[in-house]
Design an enzyme around this catalytic site. Structure first.
Site, PDB file in Angstrom:
ATOM      1  N   GLY A 107     -10.093   3.562   3.723  1.00 37.52           N
ATOM      2  CA  GLY A 107      -9.058   4.147   4.568  1.00 37.52           C
ATOM      3  C   GLY A 107      -8.102   4.988   3.747  1.00 37.52           C
ATOM      4  O   GLY A 107      -8.479   5.620   2.758  1.00 37.52           O
ATOM      5  N   GLU A 108      -6.833   5.010   4.170  1.00 37.66           N
ATOM      6  CA  GLU A 108      -5.772   5.715   3.453  1.00 37.66           C
ATOM      7  C   GLU A 108      -6.014   7.211   3.315  1.00 37.66           C
ATOM      8  O   GLU A 108      -5.429   7.869   2.465  1.00 37.66           O
ATOM      9  CB  GLU A 108      -5.559   5.106   2.063  1.00 37.66           C
ATOM     10  CG  GLU A 108      -5.197   3.641   2.083  1.00 37.66           C
ATOM     11  CD  GLU A 108      -4.959   3.056   0.708  1.00 37.66           C
ATOM     12  OE1 GLU A 108      -4.971   3.829  -0.287  1.00 37.66           O
ATOM     13  OE2 GLU A 108      -4.761   1.844   0.610  1.00 37.66           O
ATOM     14  N   GLY A 109      -6.913   7.778   4.136  1.00 30.74           N
ATOM     15  CA  GLY A 109      -7.166   9.212   4.064  1.00 30.74           C
ATOM     16  C   GLY A 109      -8.149   9.622   2.994  1.00 30.74           C
ATOM     17  O   GLY A 109      -8.416  10.816   2.818  1.00 30.74           O
ATOM     18  N   ARG A 137       0.835  -1.209   0.000  1.00 32.34           N
ATOM     19  CA  ARG A 137       0.000   0.000   0.000  1.00 32.34           C
ATOM     20  C   ARG A 137       0.869   1.257   0.000  1.00 32.34           C
ATOM     21  O   ARG A 137       0.545   2.245  -0.662  1.00 32.34           O
ATOM     22  CB  ARG A 137      -0.924  -0.014   1.227  1.00 32.34           C
ATOM     23  CG  ARG A 137      -1.941  -1.138   1.200  1.00 32.34           C
ATOM     24  CD  ARG A 137      -2.707  -1.231   2.502  1.00 32.34           C
ATOM     25  NE  ARG A 137      -3.647  -0.130   2.649  1.00 32.34           N
ATOM     26  CZ  ARG A 137      -4.324   0.117   3.770  1.00 32.34           C
ATOM     27  NH1 ARG A 137      -4.118  -0.641   4.842  1.00 32.34           N
ATOM     28  NH2 ARG A 137      -5.175   1.106   3.832  1.00 32.34           N
TER      29      ARG A 137
END
Length: 372
Positions: free
Chosen positions: A323-325, A92
């Site tokens: 997720g991940e912002g 990721r």
């Protein structure tokens, strides 16, 4: 290296946003030629921006930063994520760095710089650029249902790293941080912190995370239950809590959130990880949540509980669970619109719209069939 942290200092370091600027923004909204409340949530967001900027009129957002903290977690070895525990977080990180991850594409689209900070990814440091790994505390975190995530020294070190990153962003001129995380198994760790701080049991905070089925959910729930038993004895000491059932990324995010509030740097929270860290930070400084916005709901039960305790209302609910912002990043255009709508001056179109083109006449059915 001195790794002590004076948590009590944040009680006085974190001040409230500027109420006078907020009232001035409210008055500017009222003076606009529009129906009362006609711009909906934009008005609330614009007034919040005025208060955290301490500015009247609001300054348009010109230097937003997407900041992703990365780390691996021992609970992932139980198979509680749809993503692989081995190498999943590293892949990721690579996707973000090479620009193929959705968060990287959206950051480019919205004009936001992107930064990844590796606190505890379980991969060789040589896999990533030096600017990504320069703050790494350790390789992976402990399996918190059986052992501590970190030593006390590592927790303090990560916390101070988060503080230093907040200082760096302020000095770089960042005017808004979109906060996110990268880590397999991180929603389980966040659920433990939320469950411990909100006084709920494992089933009430255990969500589907990366999209797990019922069988895996039961395993995850049991791991959260066992971790909660280890968390409750250290609830009175926030750094001990982060060391026991958090992780290096969680400790760094908590330190970042508090120092950002102390330095008057507004932050948009993403999912349950940043919300769990915000709950820990709230225990240290009750004023700090006034410097944050909740980006989005994700369907995680722990996230809803955390936002309720923080008294934050999500900007949107687009059912983003990646997720991940990404959820927080999708709130950025609304915040930019709010700042632009309340900024001084009038809107000027970038270019005059092109004159409409008259389409060629469509052939008749007879012409299409070749009939006279």
């Amino acid at each position: 290296m001195d790794t002590t942290v004076d948590l009590d200092a944040f009680a006085s370091l974190v001040e409230r946003p500027d109420d006078a600027a907020r009232r001035a923004a409210d008055e500017r909204w009222a003076a606009l030629d529009q129906p009362r409340g006609g711009l909906g949530r934009l008005q609330e967001l614009g007034s919040w921006l005025a208060s955290v900027q301490g500015a009247d009129p609001v300054r348009p957002l010109s230097a937003p930063r997407v900041l992703l903290f990365a780390g691996d977690h021992g609970l992932a070895s139980l198979g509680i994520s749809a993503r692989p525990a081995e190498g999943g977080t590293a892949r990721r990180v690579h996707a973000v760095l090479d620009g193929t991850a959705p968060v990287a594409k959206l950051a480019r689209r919205f004009g936001a710089e992107l930064r990844v900070v590796d606190l505890s990814v379980d991969a060789p440091e040589a896999e990533f650029p030096a600017e990504v790994t320069q703050h790494r505390v350790r390789r992976g975190s402990g399996r918190i249902d059986l052992e501590d995530a970190l030593t006390a020294e590592q927790a303090a070190q990560a916390f101070r790293i988060g503080m230093a990153i907040a200082d760096e962003e302020v000095e770089l001129g960042t005017d808004l941080v979109v906060l996110g995380d990268l880590g397999v198994g991180s929603t389980a760790v966040a659920a433990v912190l939320v469950g411990a701080l909100c006084g709920t049991d494992a089933a009430a905070v255990c969500g589907r995370g990366s999209g797990i089925d019922d069988k895996v959910w039961m395993v995850k729930c049991a791991a959260i239950r066992d971790s909660l038993r280890r968390a409750r004895p250290v609830l009175g000491d926030q750094l001990a809590l982060l060391a026991t059932v958090g992780g290096a990324d969680f400790a760094a995010i908590t330190g970042f959130l508090l120092q950002a509030a102390a330095r008057r740097l507004p932050v948009v929270l993403d999912g349950v990880v940043s919300a769990a860290c915000a709950l820990v930070a709230q225990r240290i400084s009750f004023r700090a949540p006034e410097w944050w916005q909740a980006g989005a709901l994700t369907g995680e039960p722990a996230l809803a509980k955390a936002y309720d305790r923080l008294t934050l209302t999500p900007v949107h609910d687009q059912q983003v669970t990646a997720g991940e912002g990404i959820g927080a990043l999708l709130a950025l255009p609304l915040l930019q619109a709010a700042s632009d709508a309340l900024a001084e001056g009038e809107f000027v179109p970038a270019a005059a719209p092109a004159a409409p083109r008259t389409p060629a006449p469509l052939p008749s059915a007879a012409e299409l069939l070749g009939r006279p």
